[in-house]
Scaffold this active site. Structure first.
Site, PDB file in Angstrom:
ATOM      1  N   ARG A 144      -0.937  10.179   6.990  1.00  0.00           N
ATOM      2  CA  ARG A 144      -2.505  10.327   6.583  1.00  0.00           C
ATOM      3  C   ARG A 144      -3.383  11.085   7.500  1.00  0.00           C
ATOM      4  NH1 ARG A 144      -4.008   6.963   2.282  1.00  0.00           N
ATOM      5  NH2 ARG A 144      -1.935   6.287   1.117  1.00  0.00           N
TER       6      ARG A 144
ATOM      7  N   ASP B 292      -5.316  -9.093  -1.134  1.00  0.00           N
ATOM      8  CA  ASP B 292      -4.320  -7.858  -1.046  1.00  0.00           C
ATOM      9  C   ASP B 292      -2.964  -8.039  -1.505  1.00  0.00           C
ATOM     10  OD1 ASP B 292      -3.165  -5.401  -0.330  1.00  0.00           O
ATOM     11  OD2 ASP B 292      -4.903  -4.807   0.979  1.00  0.00           O
TER      12      ASP B 292
ATOM     13  N   ASP C 200      -0.522  -5.998  -1.458  1.00  0.00           N
ATOM     14  CA  ASP C 200       0.214  -4.967  -0.607  1.00  0.00           C
ATOM     15  C   ASP C 200       0.977  -5.739   0.663  1.00  0.00           C
ATOM     16  OD1 ASP C 200      -0.073  -2.944  -2.494  1.00  0.00           O
ATOM     17  OD2 ASP C 200      -1.447  -1.828  -1.359  1.00  0.00           O
TER      18      ASP C 200
ATOM     19  N   ASN D 194       0.817   2.448   7.700  1.00  0.00           N
ATOM     20  CA  ASN D 194      -0.399   1.933   7.688  1.00  0.00           C
ATOM     21  C   ASN D 194      -0.842   1.793   9.308  1.00  0.00           C
ATOM     22  OD1 ASN D 194       0.729  -0.435   5.144  1.00  0.00           O
ATOM     23  ND2 ASN D 194      -0.197   1.610   5.012  1.00  0.00           N
TER      24      ASN D 194
ATOM     25  N   ARG E  40      -3.930   3.483  11.073  1.00  0.00           N
ATOM     26  CA  ARG E  40      -5.473   3.356  10.820  1.00  0.00           C
ATOM     27  C   ARG E  40      -5.760   1.849  10.472  1.00  0.00           C
ATOM     28  NH1 ARG E  40      -2.597   5.130   6.753  1.00  0.00           N
ATOM     29  NH2 ARG E  40      -3.108   4.464   4.974  1.00  0.00           N
TER      30      ARG E  40
ATOM     31  N   LYS F 116      -0.297  -7.962   3.820  1.00  0.00           N
ATOM     32  CA  LYS F 116      -1.413  -7.562   4.566  1.00  0.00           C
ATOM     33  C   LYS F 116      -2.589  -8.664   4.919  1.00  0.00           C
ATOM     34  CE  LYS F 116      -1.280  -2.661   3.614  1.00  0.00           C
ATOM     35  NZ  LYS F 116      -2.049  -1.330   2.834  1.00  0.00           N
TER      36      LYS F 116
ATOM     37  N   VAL G 225      -6.753  -7.701  -8.357  1.00  0.00           N
ATOM     38  CA  VAL G 225      -8.165  -8.166  -9.076  1.00  0.00           C
ATOM     39  C   VAL G 225      -8.126  -7.202 -10.532  1.00  0.00           C
ATOM     40  CG1 VAL G 225      -9.339  -8.592  -7.171  1.00  0.00           C
ATOM     41  CG2 VAL G 225      -9.392  -6.366  -7.974  1.00  0.00           C
TER      42      VAL G 225
ATOM     43  N   ASN H 133      -8.523   2.582  -5.120  1.00  0.00           N
ATOM     44  CA  ASN H 133      -8.598   3.272  -6.170  1.00  0.00           C
ATOM     45  C   ASN H 133      -9.712   2.854  -7.151  1.00  0.00           C
ATOM     46  OD1 ASN H 133      -7.813   1.177  -8.528  1.00  0.00           O
ATOM     47  ND2 ASN H 133      -6.785   0.436  -6.637  1.00  0.00           N
TER      48      ASN H 133
ATOM     49  N   CYS I 271      -0.385  26.305 -20.477  1.00  0.00           N
ATOM     50  CA  CYS I 271       0.359  27.518 -20.288  1.00  0.00           C
ATOM     51  C   CYS I 271       0.418  28.142 -18.797  1.00  0.00           C
ATOM     52  CB  CYS I 271      -0.554  28.442 -21.435  1.00  0.00           C
ATOM     53  SG  CYS I 271      -2.269  28.615 -20.575  1.00  0.00           S
TER      54      CYS I 271
END
Length: 1021
Positions: free
Chosen positions: A14, A468, A470, A476, A479, A492, A518, A543, A598
């Site tokens: 990232r 969470d 994930d 990960n 950060r 997590k 959620v 998101n 197109c």
């Protein structure tokens, strides 16, 4: 990160999209010294270690004290008073766990001398006396060692940067270079370039551009960059072109990022006339006051050997007098009574809060300074020129001025730094808060770290809830700093909770974790009783859909919401306050601009077009056909259901099942190589020949202009070459993914694959007459070949009859390739890179590397720890305000940040829009609340109580009633209670966990006018 040429892309994926390889290589050879290991020093060290500098060295010989724990998340209670343990040594051992590529050590010297300082690329001083800052900067200025200093005192912060003389800034803003297509260039003393009107050129005066593919005026191609003067959104001049050839056509321009050379003053030189950036445009008159106030504070501390006592009027008076003397000596005393009051108040508050140590302010300033360190190391982005001062005094609780000095005195707790600013009672309020954190990724980790330092949720009534779904991945770790290598694969939320309990044991038993998404499917978990028990919600989501959902729940349950997001060096925050502000969903970003079909199919002119085409090819070749075959094999009525539904793709799907299940089903990997070679021919030779057959290179438009001009680039078919690295990369990747579809073992034996591919007999291609879709508005060409519908149907049925019966292939399944960008062994990104670059070669578009392709195809959101830390600090400053129940809109702030520039702006939240029906005003926070009742009574209630005549009722995605319904249907529904009515219409029982129905109504007011009205909440339990 090591100083080697290779960069661990799986760890820094990232961040690479923020900084780029060159800047990260510069960082990997830069060693940094952090002087001062209190909270601010620890925050800066954490962020640059995660970013991947060469090494981090800490210098702080002071022993650990209990008050240090206010914001220093690396220190533990057992470090306090421990013999031989200094702040630096205790911090270094835990900091070293963050990034195995970055060595960390504590410097053990009696004082910092010139030789020591100049052995570092960057020196950062935190919480240091001004005299010591001057001494150190005098030794570093002009030596090649860059100098930064920073301090945080309560709700105040300051930063200074001296990157020496002639510092080279290689990229001032980090934005991708502008590029575009040329339509014309005039022969003139000021040659005017006109670009296509489909896209603004985006250039600014003073930018530089180069040209390529210009016909006629070929002198422009490949020359030195030309300086731009903008004349309009589609025009700019480039200087003298009068001696060049006449422009005939074609051409591309591309912006060239030119380096900027900056000269910095030393701290001593800048003291009397500081150059400051404005961190808050509502406080433009404050930097010069705070510059003198911080200098006066340092003078007080040097003179007394201590900081001013919290809220001590005597100590504050001495600091104010010193600050006024400094301003007067420089001729900078504010003019006018109001200006003098402001100066006195700001300086007094700084003295009052001098021992204050707030984790959110540390995160805010620490994130900012860490990015400045990375700029100093790499030359990437524009550095701070040269001072910055901030204050967030709006966060002070309303009652603070009226409280006695004793309310702020230290009590020997880890929260003394926060008590010094807010007082003991407000600390209890923080401790007894119940907050819901949605997401524990990058922002979530930082949020929990801040909360643990603040003591949020640690009281008898306090609680933190975290969800969470994930698990932790290697990427990960760059950060999401609560996670370590040993945590990869764990949830997590659980891991983050354990990490912050280690930071602050008072959180033990105070964090409840979930692994739920959620959404409507979890409303039995996050129900009314759950929300009723909350003080607020903090989003840490990645998101938009989940953000909108949580926003709707907070509006429904009337809970404040803290929202934030980052994109590389950019960040924003938003605070949502019931009955006061608009909500997150009140305004929306414009939809992402899509590429015309197109353009993708026939007329690409940018690499983004070919990457998107390749991404769609991946699904069409490796995911959809295998899924289609599996549906055929598992659903006995699959084909008949498609046919009866009139599915427009029925014929195509039947043909596809036959191809993948019968005609081209491989038995060996060599057969997969053959298949890949034929796909190469189909996509990069045959379809290009077909397009050129229909639209030759010399084709004209109806107006007689060349068809292949402007954004339309005439393609060229490729000639397969088994020795061409790009051609072979396509065959290797396509053959291996095709083999995966069929459960065959793949291979990366390039020599063998090249040999097999070179011997494939390719059928001769014969173009046919066909229509080409020029614009998206034109009808798409049909593939019927002119036959009638009956014939087409008969042909499809004939193909379907040749398919093997699913019962004859019991247990056989294909393996669809679900696109996964982060697995470097699955050939997915390799295929998209090769497929995209081959198509780019067809259209003479400059190819790009795998790394760039991965970012675009994988829609990777750039991220860096510095921005994450800063934005989380800003969010938690708003949390203080929410806990104080402030009711003035101007007390709150939404923030917009771009650390690359650097730029920080604050704005008041937008108020909730006020609507009106009859004489009643309402906002998005308003609700009609009624008990469950028959629909007839429901309608009558609104007529009698609110003067509204209901014309339509809807709920649970269904229309329940409308005045235009047939009388019989209305009569059937009017006696039904609202719950019964919903279940009757939707044919679904209402879940037992739901205590309310959310109903929308349309109604006319007393004047018979259609009006907007609030939603209706119907109590059903």
């Amino acid at each position: 990160m090591s100083s080697k040429d290779t960069i661990d892309e799986s760890l820094y994926s990232r961040q690479l999209y923020v900084l780029g390889h060159d800047a990260m290589k510069q960082m990997s050879s830069s060693n940094v010294l952090i002087v001062g290991a209190l909270g601010l020093g620890a925050e800066i060290a954490k962020n640059i270690a995660l970013a991947g500098v060469k090494s981090v060295t800490l210098y702080d010989p002071n022993p650990v004290m209990m008050s240090d724990l206010s914001s220093q998340f690396f220190l533990r209670k057992e470090d306090v008073g421990k013999p031989g343990v200094t702040r630096a040594s205790a911090t270094a051992s835990r900091l070293a766990e963050l990034n195995s590529y970055v060595p960390v050590k504590a410097l053990d010297v009696p004082s910092l001398d010139k030789e020591t300082l100049q052995s570092f690329k960057v020196v950062v001083m935190t919480h240091a006396l001004l005299s010591e800052q001057l001494r150190v900067n005098d030794m570093t200025h002009g030596s090649g060692t860059h100098f930064l200093s920073a301090d945080v005192r309560g709700l105040f912060g300051t930063v200074f940067a001296d990157l020496g003389t002639n510092f080279t800034c290689k990229d001032t803003n980090g934005e991708p270079p502008m590029d575009g297509i040329v339509v014309s260039v005039t022969q003139d003393k000021e040659g005017l370039v006109t670009t296509i009107d489909e896209k603004r050129h985006g250039l600014q005066d003073g930018d530089f551009v180069t040209f390529s593919e210009v016909q006629g005026m070929t002198e422009l191609n490949g020359i030195e960059p030309r300086r731009v003067t903008v004349k309009g959104p589609y025009t700019f001049t480039i200087g003298d072109t009068s001696s060049f050839g006449q422009y005939k056509g074609g051409g591309l321009f591309k912006q060239v990022k030119m380096p900027e050379f900056l000269n910095f003053k030393s701290l001593r030189e800048s003291l009397t006339a500081p150059e400051c950036i404005i961190s808050d445009f509502a406080k433009m008159d404050r930097p010069i006051i705070l510059h003198a106030a911080f200098e006066a504070l340092s003078s007080f501390e040097e003179q007394h050997g201590r900081s001013p006592r919290p809220r001590s009027k005597e100590d504050a008076r001495a600091v104010v007098e010193q600050a006024q003397a400094i301003l007067q000596s420089r001729g900078q005393l504010p003019e006018g009574e109001e200006a003098n009051k402001l100066a006195t108040w700001l300086t007094t508050e700084l003295a009052f809060q001098a021992t204050g140590d707030l984790s959110p302010m540390v995160a805010f300033i620490g994130g900012f300074v860490a990015q400045e360190v990375l700029k100093a190391c790499s030359g990437k982005f524009h550095p701070l020129l040269q001072h910055m001062y901030v204050d967030v005094l709006e966060a002070l609780p309303k009652e603070v001025p009226s409280l006695p000095e004793s309310e702020f005195a230290p009590i020997g707790s880890r929260y003394d730094g926060q008590i010094a600013v807010f007082g003991k009672k407000f600390q209890e309020r923080i401790a007894n808060t119940r907050e819901f954190l949605v997401g524990s990724g990058a922002i979530g980790c930082e949020m929990l770290k801040n909360w643990s330092m603040m003591g949020l949720g640690t009281g008898p009534q306090g609680q933190i809830f975290v969800t969470d779904l994930d698990t932790i991945e290697k990427s990960n770790l760059n950060r999401q700093f609560l996670f370590r290598t040993k945590d990869v694969g764990k949830f997590k939320s659980d891991t983050a909770a354990e990490a912050v309990v280690d930071m602050n044991p008072e959180l033990k038993g105070k964090i409840t974790t979930f692994q739920h998404r959620v959404g409507p499917e979890t409303e039995n978990v996050y129900d009314r009783s759950f929300f009723d028990g909350l003080d607020g919600v903090t989003n840490a989501l990645d998101n938009v859909a989940a953000r909108h959902y949580m926003d709707s729940r907070c509006v429904f349950f009337r809970k404040p919401l803290l929202e934030s997001g980052t994109l590389g060096t950019k960040a924003n925050t938003q605070v949502v306050v019931p009955d006061l502000t608009e909500s997150y969903s009140s305004s929306q970003d414009p939809p992402e601009k899509s590429i015309p079909v197109c353009t993708l199919k026939n007329f690409p002119n940018q690499i983004e077009h070919t990457i998107q085409w390749a991404r769609e090819q991946f699904d069409e070749l490796f995911e959809k056909p295998a899924a289609n075959v599996n549906q055929y094999l598992t659903q006995s009525d699959y084909l008949s259901s498609l046919a009866s539904a009139g599915d427009s793709g029925y014929a195509q799907q039947v043909e596809q099942i036959k191809e993948y299940l019968v005609d081209a089903r491989p038995q060996t990997f060599d057969a997969c190589i053959v298949w890949a070679r034929l796909k190469f021919e189909e996509n990069y030779v045959n379809i290009i020949k077909q397009l050129l057959f229909n639209l030759p290179p010399d084709a004209k438009t109806t107006t007689g202009q060349p068809f292949w001009s402007g954004p339309k680039r005439a393609p060229k078919p490729l000639v397969f070459d088994a020795h061409n690295e790009l051609h072979l990369a396509y065959i290797v990747a396509a053959a291996n993914i095709h083999a995966f579809n069929y459960g065959l073992h793949g291979s990366t034996d390039v020599a063998h694959i090249a040999d097999v591919a070179s011997r494939v007999r390719v059928p001769e291609f014969v173009p046919r007459e066909a229509k080409v879709q020029i614009n998206d508005n034109d009808p798409a060409p049909t593939s019927g070949g002119g036959s009638n519908a009956a014939e087409d149907q008969a042909n499809v049925e004939e193909v379907a009859s040749t398919l093997p019966a699913p019962s004859s292939m019991a247990g056989y399944r294909m393996s669809p390739a679900d696109f996964e960008k982060d697995d470097d062994t699955n050939h997915h990104i390799d295929f998209i890179t090769a497929a995209s670059n081959l198509r780019a070669t067809n259209y003479q578009i400059e190819p790009v590397d795998r790394y760039t392709t991965k970012g675009i195809a994988g829609k990777i959101i750039p991220a860096i720890a510095t921005t994450t830390a800063l934005v989380t600090g800003l969010v938690n400053l708003e949390l203080y305000k929410l806990l104080d129940h402030k009711r003035k809109l101007e007390s709150y702030s939404n923030a917009f940040v771009n650390l690359a520039l650097p730029f920080i702006a604050f704005s008041d939240p937008m108020p909730a829009p006020v609507h009106k029906f009859n004489d009643e005003e309402w906002t998005l926070w308003s609700r009609f609340e009624v008990d469950d009742m028959p629909l007839r009574d429901f309608i009558q209630y609104f007529h009698d109580k609110h003067g509204l005549d209901i014309t339509l009722v809807s709920g649970n995605m269904a229309m329940l009633y409308a005045d235009f319904m047939p009388p019989k249907k209305k009569e059937e529904r009017l006696p039904m209670r609202m719950r019964e009515l919903v279940e009757h219409v939707t044919k679904k029982p209402i879940d037992q966990c739901h205590e309310f129905l959310s109903i929308e109504i349309m109604a006319d007011d007393r004047n018979g006018e259609d009006v907007e009205v609030p939603s209706v909440t119907v109590r059903i339990r």
